[in-house]
Scaffold this active site. Sequence first.
Site, PDB file in Angstrom:
ATOM      1  N   ASP A 101       0.776  -1.090  -0.405  1.00  0.00           N
ATOM      2  CA  ASP A 101       0.207  -0.036   0.026  1.00  0.00           C
ATOM      3  C   ASP A 101       0.582   1.736   0.091  1.00  0.00           C
ATOM      4  O   ASP A 101       1.574   1.517   0.639  1.00  0.00           O
ATOM      5  CB  ASP A 101      -0.895   0.228   1.186  1.00  0.00           C
ATOM      6  CG  ASP A 101      -2.470  -0.825   1.470  1.00  0.00           C
ATOM      7  OD1 ASP A 101      -1.502  -1.618   0.062  1.00  0.00           O
ATOM      8  OD2 ASP A 101      -2.733  -0.805   2.193  1.00  0.00           O
ATOM      9  N   HIS A 251       4.046  -2.357   3.855  1.00  0.00           N
ATOM     10  CA  HIS A 251       3.705  -0.841   3.360  1.00  0.00           C
ATOM     11  C   HIS A 251       4.901   0.342   3.123  1.00  0.00           C
ATOM     12  O   HIS A 251       6.058  -0.178   3.448  1.00  0.00           O
ATOM     13  CB  HIS A 251       2.776   0.046   4.489  1.00  0.00           C
ATOM     14  CG  HIS A 251       1.679   0.178   5.117  1.00  0.00           C
ATOM     15  ND1 HIS A 251       1.239  -1.343   5.571  1.00  0.00           N
ATOM     16  CD2 HIS A 251       0.365   0.430   4.465  1.00  0.00           C
ATOM     17  CE1 HIS A 251       0.246  -1.469   5.752  1.00  0.00           C
ATOM     18  NE2 HIS A 251      -0.500   0.061   4.973  1.00  0.00           N
TER      19      HIS A 251
END
Length: 283
Positions: A101, A251
């Site tokens: 992400d 992430h």
Amino acid sequence: MKTIYVKKLLSAELPVRVLSVLGLFLFAFFAGGAAARIVNSREVTETAGTNVNLSETVNWGLGFGPSGEKPTGMATMEELAQYHAYFMSDTEEKILYLTFDCGYENGNTKAILDALQKHNAPATFFVVGYFLESAPDLVRRMVEEGHTVGNHTYNHPDMSQISDMASFRKEMEDNAALFWKVTGTDMAMYYRPPQGKYSVENLKMAQELGYSTFFWSLAYVDWYQDDQPTHEEAFEKLLGRVHPGAIVLLHNTSQTNGEIIDELLTKWEEMGYTFGALSDFIV
């Protein structure tokens, strides 16, 4: 699956848009980190992971059993599949699906891309509008090196609070249009709900627009910038909970991820794992 895109040129130049959306996006993103991203707390707790009614607003999370076993999700694979939504593969083959992400760039994405290239490992990067505006060169590199770029919405809102198709569509199409402007290619029809928040109506709207929705079955708390996990803590979670068919969420903003990713991929390979593409889920 028929793909539907709105290929529109955005009137403002990228640098201007970066400045105009920076404050709004960072508020939404970090508010998510402090509050809404608590959704991910379930993925790192030892709760039983019972299923819930998909008619409710749901914070995606996981329940874990013994090391190496597949986790339980907030909904079953069968419940999600009817909406073209997935969180892991129903396989015993040692294959992993790497996803990242991308909310903003803080210096770690290059190391991630370097490691993926070294290991010839495909990945899917779920990006928001601010990342497209502020790091277009990295986005183009993702495409050039054969990775997939999916839709994490333009503004990173709580999509479960959006009940009308027009607003839902705008978040998706604005992001896809900007990706096309940056790369000259279509964004993949893969969607990840910001903060892991969703409802069955969201899943239906994404499906109606032609998207497949991807959650995850392996992740750890890697998003707090001022409280990054140690390498040992990261390996404990990411090696101890790995399982066949896992969709891995990491992430790009995590310094720990940037530092360990090469070694992490090596360790997974030593455990017998290979890396697949999310296209495996699309029938």
